[in-house]
Motif scaffolding. Structure first.
Motif, short mmCIF file in Angstrom:
data_model
loop_
_atom_site.label_atom_id
_atom_site.label_comp_id
_atom_site.label_asym_id
_atom_site.label_seq_id
_atom_site.Cartn_x
_atom_site.Cartn_y
_atom_site.Cartn_z
N TYR A 141 0.88 -0.81 -0.24
CA TYR A 141 0.06 -0.09 -0.55
C TYR A 141 0.72 1.21 0.26
N PRO A 142 2.10 1.75 0.74
CA PRO A 142 2.47 2.21 0.70
C PRO A 142 3.49 2.89 -0.79
N LEU A 143 3.23 1.88 -1.16
CA LEU A 143 3.81 1.92 -2.81
C LEU A 143 2.67 2.95 -3.79
N VAL A 144 1.20 2.54 -2.86
CA VAL A 144 0.66 2.97 -4.61
C VAL A 144 -0.22 3.86 -3.77
N LYS A 145 0.58 4.08 -2.85
CA LYS A 145 -1.17 5.66 -1.81
C LYS A 145 -0.87 6.92 -3.03
N SER A 146 -0.36 6.94 -3.17
CA SER A 146 -0.48 8.14 -4.10
C SER A 146 -1.54 7.98 -5.28
N PHE A 147 -0.88 6.72 -6.02
CA PHE A 147 -2.10 6.79 -6.66
C PHE A 147 -3.51 6.33 -6.21
N HIS A 148 -3.71 5.41 -5.40
CA HIS A 148 -4.81 5.30 -4.72
C HIS A 148 -5.37 6.31 -4.30
N GLY A 149 -5.41 7.41 -3.70
CA GLY A 149 -5.95 8.16 -3.17
C GLY A 149 -6.18 9.81 -4.00
N MET A 150 -5.29 9.28 -5.21
CA MET A 150 -5.73 10.54 -6.50
C MET A 150 -7.12 10.45 -7.43
N THR A 151 -7.37 11.73 -7.96
CA THR A 151 -8.53 12.64 -8.78
C THR A 151 -9.99 11.97 -7.57
N SER A 152 -9.60 13.12 -6.24
CA SER A 152 -10.82 12.31 -5.42
C SER A 152 -12.15 13.69 -6.13
N LEU A 153 -13.56 12.81 -5.43
CA LEU A 153 -14.72 13.30 -6.18
C LEU A 153 -15.40 13.98 -5.08
N GLY A 154 -14.69 12.98 -3.65
CA GLY A 154 -15.66 13.00 -2.59
C GLY A 154 -17.32 12.25 -2.77
N GLN A 155 -18.37 12.05 -2.12
CA GLN A 155 -19.22 11.22 -2.11
C GLN A 155 -20.16 12.56 -3.54
N VAL A 156 -20.07 11.38 -4.43
CA VAL A 156 -21.09 12.18 -5.64
C VAL A 156 -21.49 11.77 -6.40
N THR A 157 -22.59 12.03 -6.78
CA THR A 157 -23.99 10.26 -7.53
C THR A 157 -24.00 11.40 -8.78
N ILE A 158 -24.50 10.78 -9.92
CA ILE A 158 -24.79 11.44 -10.99
C ILE A 158 -25.82 11.95 -11.76
N PRO A 159 -26.51 12.14 -10.55
CA PRO A 159 -27.26 13.22 -11.05
C PRO A 159 -26.47 14.99 -10.51
N GLN A 160 -25.86 15.05 -9.60
CA GLN A 160 -25.36 16.10 -8.47
C GLN A 160 -24.12 16.52 -9.48
N TYR A 161 -23.25 15.42 -9.84
CA TYR A 161 -21.97 15.98 -10.46
C TYR A 161 -22.45 16.00 -12.28
N PHE A 162 -23.58 16.18 -13.26
CA PHE A 162 -23.98 16.50 -14.31
C PHE A 162 -24.95 16.96 -13.88
N ASN A 163 -25.17 17.02 -12.65
CA ASN A 163 -26.43 18.39 -12.42
C ASN A 163 -27.30 18.65 -12.66
N LEU A 164 -28.36 16.87 -13.16
CA LEU A 164 -29.61 16.76 -13.84
C LEU A 164 -30.53 16.33 -13.22
N PRO A 165 -31.61 16.32 -12.61
CA PRO A 165 -32.44 16.15 -11.83
C PRO A 165 -32.51 14.80 -11.54
N TYR A 166 -32.90 14.28 -9.84
CA TYR A 166 -32.33 12.28 -9.86
C TYR A 166 -33.59 11.95 -10.42
N GLY A 167 -34.41 12.26 -10.53
CA GLY A 167 -35.90 11.35 -11.30
C GLY A 167 -35.64 11.81 -12.49
N LEU A 168 -34.63 12.41 -13.28
CA LEU A 168 -34.43 11.60 -14.81
C LEU A 168 -33.33 10.81 -15.15
#
Lengths: 199, 311, 195
Positions: A141-168
């Motif tokens: 894990y120490p060797l791959v740790k930096s890659f493992h934690g890359m591009t963190s977007l947090g807790q996010v759903t598709i509707p939130q990320y693309f700014n679309l209505p959930y129902g759609l």
């Protein structure tokens, strides 16, 4: 109000009993679907049996619609349901690696457990592989740790990320699944015809 | 609970928690298992099964002696002063279950050996002709009845003793229940029936033991319910002790491993077997045996967690 | 009435014997309709959301067991592994974990289903040409590869694809599509193992 556990209806220790009961249902339907058999599972990737796709997307659509309706009715507080944080790059790579492991080993972790329970010796050995791989990852894990934690977007759903209505998005997933089911049936028929019904 | 754990969870400081490790649960489990086998053997002797070539009555005594010796070894390993073990036999304390147990155990060996001598292996017969005469003497119907009844009585005594041993320790509210003896007896019977079902070669015996194991498992579920209800309706300390498995730290392992995997699952599998829907396999018996051991481990460990001090 | 009463014991014996033999002789029952099984699975997942506020999973249980085993063999080493630290914090028992107990349930549920459908048997699943030992070696390798993929993906097909998929989790969907992509990409290479 749900989730019941988050509202303190039972203790963390009691939740283990709940986990066991949920697991019984999970294992039961995995086995019913035929996912206790490596040959059945990998058939998905040789296109002659699309059960993996059908079962998985039916389950996703069922649970998704259930969550959506229960939230609309005010029964379920979706903000209290745990969402795994998104780390796009490592997850894309992880998905590719996991997909390869699926074909090589014949199972995924959950189905391997169901298959071991029904006596598949290859699934048991696959399980040892899982433990070995997890241990190896923990060591490296120490060797791959930096890659493992890359591009963190947090807790996010598709509707939130693309700014679309959930129902759609829910509607789009349902449409996609229905289209996929139709396509899966078509592929199966096509392949059965070209194999001359030998399988 | 936390403060208690930090301040008092300390070896050899009052209250002595976790001074019993694996030895005591193993001993209680093996003792209960042997007790159950003695009852089954006695029952089969009364029905004259020992005359059948394929009967388990030929196998069980030898297995019982081996298991009991293993249990005694575990108990011996647990003793702080190993050299003083003989002192248990120089005194008899009418109110001490330890004393009762030591003497019951002393009687159990000859009772089991008598069953063994009823049908000794041919090797022994050839080796020692006197053995032949002995087994002929023992095989008289009246002697067989005496041996059978003795085994049943000693079996019941041994089974109950494995529970009473704990419940006599008033300082541990979880154990402080008269039902514990019955629970361990029934659990021992189910372990014994499961094991006998596993090794039986005779079709009729196998069916009978699978069916009776189902009954024992059902009764065990009922006794567990009574045990918990009894504790809950007792003093505050007793109710608190029951909550160790009703939402407390032992809930998961008790309901999932002891009850779910050790009783309910084998009960379902074995019921399907006796209904003719499944073939006989080792699965259910092995689950029952593992569940029996898990029951002792949980009760012993949870019991050492429960005490009066905080009230 | 009296005649049936007298024939009943013999009848019983005869019937149970034939049922036993029939069970042994007749093959496994066919699998469920995939859509029905999928609905069942989806409802179990929904129940997990409603009861626990979390979905299903499997690979996390493996990590917990690894943490627990390593901790009992080499505690100091286990606690120094950053990846496992979460399971061993504050001297907690890593086996008292939702996913571990769920896994026990999976075992029991699959066993019951398999027994009822006469699909429970000791066999090695493989294609017709590959040898048994080679299949077992590749099962082990596949498991190890899968564990590493699950570690990077933060879950497996259950915890990510199924659970995250139904919650419309962005990372889960990216992960799921890549699982299919990865599997189809290597399927040809490993055709000998299955076909």
């Amino acid at each position: 109000m749900a989730p019941l556990f988050k509202y303190g209806l039972f203790s963390a220790d009691t939740s283990l009993v709940v986990a066991f009961i949920i697991g019984i249902g999970f294992g039961f339907f995995l086995e019913r679907a035929g996912f206790g058999s490596a040959r059945k599972l990998v058939s998905q990737f040789y296109l002659d049996d699309m059960a993996v796709f059908k079962v998985m997307f039916t389950a996703i659509v069922t649970a998704m619609l259930g969550v959506t309706y229960l939230t609309w009715m005010g029964v379920l507080d979706l903000s209290l349901v745990y969402l795994v944080p998104t780390y796009l790059a490592p997850q894309v790579v992880g998905g590719l690696v996991l997909g390869a492991g699926f074909v090589i080993g014949g199972y995924c972790p959950g189905t391997a457990l169901a298959a071991t329970a029904t006596g598949r010796i290859d699934a048991l050995v696959y399980g040892f592989g899982l433990y070995a791989g997890t241990l190896a990852f923990a060591e490296a894990y120490p060797l791959v740790k930096s890659f493992h934690g890359m591009t963190s977007l947090g807790q996010v759903t598709i509707p939130q990320y693309f700014n679309l209505p959930y129902g759609l998005v829910v509607f789009a997933v349902v449409l996609m699944a229905v289209g996929g089911f139709w396509g899966a049936g078509w592929v199966e028929k096509k392949l059965a015809a070209s194999n001359g019904g030998s399988r | 609970m936390h403060e208690y754990t930090l301040a008092r969870h300390n070896d050899l400081i009052d209250p002595l928690v976790h001074v019993w490790n694996w030895q005591i649960p193993s001993y209680l489990f093996l003792g209960g298992w042997v007790a159950g086998m003695m009852i089954i053997v006695g029952f089969f002797l009364l029905r004259g099964r020992h005359r059948e070539e394929t009967s388990v009555t030929g196998v069980l005594p030898a297995v019982s002696v081996a298991l009991l010796s293993l249990g005694m070894l575990a108990l011996f390993l647990d003793l702080e002063h190993k050299l003083y073990v003989w002192r248990l036999y120089t005194t008899f304390q009418g109110t001490s279950p330890m004393s009762w147990g030591a003497w019951i155990l002393l009687a159990v060996y000859p009772a089991l050996l008598a069953v063994f001598a009823l049908r000794p292996p041919d090797v022994l017969r050839d080796l020692w002709p006197a053995f032949d005469r002995l087994s002929d003497r023992l095989a008289e119907p009246r002697m067989v009845r005496v041996i059978a009844v003795t085994n049943i009585f000693l079996g019941v005594g041994l089974g109950i003793y494995t529970g009473i041993l704990l419940s006599a320790l008033g300082a541990r509210p979880l154990w402080n229940s008269g039902i514990l003896g019955v629970l361990f007896l029934v659990s021992g019977l189910s372990s014994a029936a499961a094991f006998t079902h596993l090794v039986a070669r005779d079709r009729g015996e196998r069916e009978l033991l699978a069916t009776s194991d189902n009954v024992f498992l059902l009764v065990e579920l009922g006794v567990i319910a009574l045990f918990l209800i009894g504790l809950l309706s007792g003093s505050q300390a007793h109710a608190q002790a029951a909550r160790l498995v009703l939402g407390g730290p032992f809930t998961g392992v008790f309901w999932v491993i002891v009850v779910g995997l050790g009783i309910v699952l084998p009960l379902i599998v074995q019921s399907l077997t006796t209904a003719g829907r499944l073939a006989h396999t080792a699965l259910a018996p092995l689950l029952v045996l593992a569940g029996g051991l898990a029951l002792r481990v949980v009760i012993v460990n949870a019991g050492q967690f429960s005490h009066w001090a905080r009230f | 009435m009296s005649s049936t009463a007298t024939t009943l014991p013999a009848d019983r014996v005869g019937r149970s014997m034939t049922a036993d033999e029939a069970a042994a002789r007749s093959g496994p029952a066919p699998y469920s309709n995939p859509y029905l099984a999928g609905i069942g699975l989806g409802l179990v997942l929904l129940a997990s959301f409603v009861l626990m506020g979390r979905g299903l999973g499997a690979s996390g249980g493996v990590s917990a067991v690894v943490a627990g085993l390593l901790n009992s063999v080499a505690p100091a080493h286990a606690q120094s592994r950053e990846w496992l630290a979460g399971y061993l914090a504050d001297g907690a028992n890593p086996l008292k974990e939702f996913l571990v107990f769920e896994g026990l349930g999976v075992f029991a549920g699959a066993l019951l289903s398999g027994l009822l459908a006469r699909r429970a048997m000791f066999i090695i699943e493989k294609g017709p040409v590959v040898s048994r030992s080679k299949r077992l070696v590749f099962a082990f390798i596949g498991g190890a590869v899968m564990a590493i993929g699950a570690a990077f993906g933060r879950g497996c097909t259950s915890g990510q694809a199924l659970t995250g998929g139904s919650l419309l989790n962005l990372g889960s969907w990216a992960f799921m599509l890549m699982v299919f992509a990865g599997a189809y990409a290597v399927a040809r290479l490993f055709r000998w193992e299955w076909r």
